[in-house]
Design a protein around this motif. Structure first.
Motif, short mmCIF file in Angstrom:
data_model
loop_
_atom_site.label_atom_id
_atom_site.label_comp_id
_atom_site.label_asym_id
_atom_site.label_seq_id
_atom_site.Cartn_x
_atom_site.Cartn_y
_atom_site.Cartn_z
N GLU A 91 0.23 -11.40 -29.02
CA GLU A 91 0.79 -10.09 -28.92
C GLU A 91 1.73 -10.13 -27.59
O GLU A 91 2.80 -9.57 -27.55
CB GLU A 91 -0.17 -8.81 -29.06
CG GLU A 91 0.64 -7.77 -29.05
CD GLU A 91 -0.63 -6.48 -29.26
OE1 GLU A 91 -0.20 -5.41 -28.60
OE2 GLU A 91 -1.69 -6.75 -29.75
N ILE A 92 1.00 -10.36 -26.59
CA ILE A 92 1.81 -10.44 -25.18
C ILE A 92 2.71 -11.34 -24.94
O ILE A 92 3.88 -11.05 -24.68
CB ILE A 92 0.75 -10.80 -24.12
CG1 ILE A 92 -0.45 -9.59 -24.21
CG2 ILE A 92 1.33 -10.49 -22.72
CD1 ILE A 92 -1.55 -9.69 -23.09
N ALA A 93 2.55 -12.79 -25.67
CA ALA A 93 3.64 -13.69 -25.78
C ALA A 93 4.84 -13.27 -26.32
O ALA A 93 6.01 -13.69 -25.92
CB ALA A 93 3.08 -14.79 -26.23
N ALA A 94 4.63 -12.61 -27.52
CA ALA A 94 5.88 -12.25 -28.27
C ALA A 94 6.61 -11.08 -27.52
O ALA A 94 7.82 -11.02 -27.83
CB ALA A 94 5.37 -11.55 -29.57
N LYS A 95 6.19 -10.12 -26.65
CA LYS A 95 6.80 -9.23 -26.06
C LYS A 95 7.60 -9.75 -24.63
O LYS A 95 8.62 -9.29 -24.46
CB LYS A 95 6.01 -8.01 -25.64
CG LYS A 95 6.65 -6.88 -25.00
CD LYS A 95 5.65 -5.54 -24.77
CE LYS A 95 6.70 -4.54 -23.86
NZ LYS A 95 5.68 -3.12 -23.89
N VAL A 96 6.59 -10.46 -23.89
CA VAL A 96 7.14 -10.78 -22.53
C VAL A 96 7.71 -12.21 -22.46
O VAL A 96 8.35 -12.83 -21.30
CB VAL A 96 6.13 -10.63 -21.48
CG1 VAL A 96 5.69 -9.24 -21.66
CG2 VAL A 96 4.82 -11.60 -21.81
N GLY A 97 7.50 -13.29 -23.52
CA GLY A 97 7.64 -14.53 -23.38
C GLY A 97 6.80 -15.23 -22.78
O GLY A 97 5.79 -14.86 -22.31
N THR A 98 7.13 -16.65 -22.70
CA THR A 98 6.16 -17.69 -22.13
C THR A 98 6.94 -18.48 -21.03
O THR A 98 8.19 -18.42 -21.27
CB THR A 98 5.55 -18.49 -22.86
OG1 THR A 98 6.56 -19.11 -23.87
CG2 THR A 98 4.59 -17.77 -23.88
N PRO A 99 6.38 -19.09 -19.97
CA PRO A 99 4.91 -18.83 -19.55
C PRO A 99 4.63 -17.56 -18.78
O PRO A 99 5.64 -16.81 -18.59
CB PRO A 99 4.44 -19.80 -18.74
CG PRO A 99 5.96 -20.35 -18.08
CD PRO A 99 6.87 -19.85 -19.16
N PHE A 100 3.41 -17.06 -18.80
CA PHE A 100 3.11 -15.77 -18.26
C PHE A 100 1.66 -15.89 -17.70
O PHE A 100 0.84 -16.67 -18.15
CB PHE A 100 3.36 -14.79 -19.11
CG PHE A 100 2.45 -14.26 -20.03
CD1 PHE A 100 1.11 -13.60 -19.97
CD2 PHE A 100 2.70 -14.89 -21.52
CE1 PHE A 100 0.48 -13.65 -21.30
CE2 PHE A 100 2.24 -14.83 -22.53
CZ PHE A 100 0.66 -14.17 -22.47
N TYR A 101 1.35 -15.21 -16.39
CA TYR A 101 0.03 -14.56 -16.18
C TYR A 101 -0.48 -13.57 -16.77
O TYR A 101 0.05 -12.65 -16.91
CB TYR A 101 -0.06 -14.83 -14.55
CG TYR A 101 -0.03 -16.21 -13.90
CD1 TYR A 101 -1.14 -16.88 -13.84
CD2 TYR A 101 1.39 -16.68 -13.41
CE1 TYR A 101 -0.93 -18.04 -13.23
CE2 TYR A 101 1.32 -17.78 -12.68
CZ TYR A 101 0.18 -18.75 -12.59
OH TYR A 101 0.26 -19.84 -11.88
N CYS A 102 -1.87 -13.62 -17.08
CA CYS A 102 -2.57 -12.57 -17.62
C CYS A 102 -3.61 -12.43 -16.86
O CYS A 102 -4.54 -12.99 -16.79
CB CYS A 102 -2.74 -12.72 -19.03
SG CYS A 102 -3.43 -11.14 -19.78
N TYR A 103 -3.99 -10.99 -16.44
CA TYR A 103 -5.28 -10.69 -15.58
C TYR A 103 -6.05 -9.47 -16.42
O TYR A 103 -5.68 -8.95 -17.10
CB TYR A 103 -4.80 -10.28 -14.29
CG TYR A 103 -4.26 -11.08 -13.66
CD1 TYR A 103 -4.57 -12.20 -12.78
CD2 TYR A 103 -2.60 -10.78 -13.39
CE1 TYR A 103 -3.56 -12.88 -12.16
CE2 TYR A 103 -1.78 -11.60 -12.85
CZ TYR A 103 -2.50 -12.60 -11.87
OH TYR A 103 -1.55 -13.49 -11.29
N SER A 104 -7.58 -9.69 -16.49
CA SER A 104 -8.24 -8.99 -17.04
C SER A 104 -8.99 -7.86 -16.09
O SER A 104 -9.72 -8.37 -15.02
CB SER A 104 -9.36 -9.42 -17.41
OG SER A 104 -10.60 -8.85 -18.02
N THR A 105 -8.61 -6.36 -16.17
CA THR A 105 -9.25 -5.61 -15.25
C THR A 105 -10.65 -5.51 -15.24
O THR A 105 -11.28 -5.31 -14.36
CB THR A 105 -8.68 -4.03 -15.69
OG1 THR A 105 -7.37 -4.10 -15.52
CG2 THR A 105 -9.11 -3.10 -14.89
#
Length: 421
Positions: free
Chosen positions: A20-34
């Protein structure tokens, strides 16, 4: 433990599917967990319970303001190593009295910035730095609180590029000269000595080097106090490692590290500071990339992804290992495929893994680099005119872009062509 788990066959960040995140922001990306950041900070708080202490997050591992804000809201201080990091910490709402300034090459401008904005202490690394800081503070009508970083000549048994506590390393003053250097510091009008600083390296997977260093610091504390110095604070650095290769690594737990601190220096009555970075942020972040091509070579298959060494340089720089897994959960017992996993940059060094066994993937599939939250985004660049990749923060079922991907036009507009061309 982290909060990147398969749910219904898809890898999620907390409650958000990564697709879902990839569909919105494109790849590659970093993702962090609060949730992971919060949990890791809590582990250190538990480990140091019963001691007067402050956890100062090592910003060099991850410095996005959203990450800093999460930790600051939990009561963390910050360990900074540049004027830029100091400015970031203040912009994230961290008060000056919770910021420790480390680093071997502080400039006069950085000293003035910190003294003007407020500082918990400077971790001074050399006699020339002491003299300059005293002069700058005196010119500003201030007294700079300092610890002096001692080099205990202890082998951290980590990668040579992240070892900082041996006598041949550039950090600190030789512990054998500590008494004369502390005496010199006490004579300078712009300084107030408050403690001792030590840091021996990063990604330590054994507590013994810590014990060696901290026992030396304990002995030095008693000696300096006998010389008449006020030693009320011990900055013990950071460096506790994380499990990158989950199948065979088991670094010490924060609770064991805390017990070691209590055993070696707890009797001294000092306030304890630690500067964890990697253990708080490393497993709290991942990099998500997409497969561009699966290319057959003469004796191997290349998995070519849209992430590159400029996005995550640790494998190229340190030979570092990252678990790489597909976003779609493989079926139980599915046969493995073997790949060289590479990026599109025109360097043979743009290689993340060689002969890596993993579930088969194909062009268009998403893959995840685990344990990429430390020394990932902060070390990225725009090599090959590749945009810095987005950073995303997740909290439960919400996600937000906390650094967007710049456009080519924005990148190119930073250049200035002389009028005579």
């Amino acid at each position: 433990m982290d909060h990147f788990l398969y749910r219904d066959g898809v890898l999620c960040a907390e409650d958000v599917p990564l697709a879902e995140i990839a569909a919105k922001v494109g790849t590659p990306f970093y993702c962090y967990s609060t949730a992971t950041l919060t949990r890791h900070h809590a582990l250190f708080e538990e480990a140091l319970s019963g001691l007067d202490h402050m956890i100062c997050f090592a910003m060099k591992s991850a410095s996005n303001q959203a990450i800093l804000k999460v930790l600051a809201n939990l009561g963390a201080g910050m360990d900074v190593v540049s004027g830029g990091e100091y400015a970031r910490a203040r912009a994230a709402g961290v008060p000056g009295d919770r910021i420790v300034f480390s680093g071997v090459g502080k400039t006069e401008g950085e000293m003035r910035m910190a003294l003007d904005g407020g500082i918990r202490q400077f971790n001074v690394e050399s006699e020339p730095e002491m003299a300059v800081l005293s002069r700058v503070a005196s010119e500003m009508g201030q007294i700079a609180p300092i610890t002096i970083r001692v080099n205990p000549d202890v082998d951290a048994r980590t990668h040579e590029k992240i070892s900082t506590g041996k006598k041949e390393d550039k950090f600190g003053i030789p512990i054998t000269r500590a008494r004369e250097v502390y005496a010199a510091a006490s004579s300078l009008p712009g300084l107030k000595v408050i403690g001792i600083d030590v840091h021996i390296g990063s990604q330590l997977t054994d507590l013994e080097p810590f014990e060696q260093a901290y026992l030396k610091v304990a002995e030095l504390t008693e000696t300096l106090r006998a010389d008449g110095h006020e030693i009320s604070r011990l900055d013990l650095g950071g460096g506790l490692g994380i499990p990158y290769a989950r199948s065979n690594e088991a670094p010490p737990l924060p609770l064991d590290y805390g017990a070691l601190i209590k055993r070696t220096v707890g009797h001294l009555g000092c306030e304890i500071e630690i500067e964890p970075g990697r253990l708080i942020s490393g497993n709290a972040g991942i990099m998500v990339a997409r497969v561009i091509y699966v290319k057959s070579g003469e004796d191997r298959q290349f998995l070519i992804i849209d992430g590159a060494m400029n996005d995550l340089i640790r494998p190229a720089m340190y030979g570092a290992y990252h678990d790489i897994v597909p976003v779609v959960e493989p079926a139980p017992g599915q046969p493995q495929a073997r790949y060289d996993i590479v990026g599109p940059v025109c360097e043979s060094g743009d290689t993340f893994a060689k002969s890596r066994d993993m579930p088969p993937v194909q062009a268009g599939d998403l893959v995840v680099f685990r344990s990429a939250g430390a020394y990932g985004a902060v070390m990225s660049s725009e090599y090959n005119t590749r945009p810095l990749i987005p950073e995303v923060l997740v909290r439960e079922d919400q996600f937000a872009v906390i650094r967007r991907r710049p456009t080519y036009e924005e990148m190119i507009a930073r250049d200035t062509v002389p009028a005579w061309l």
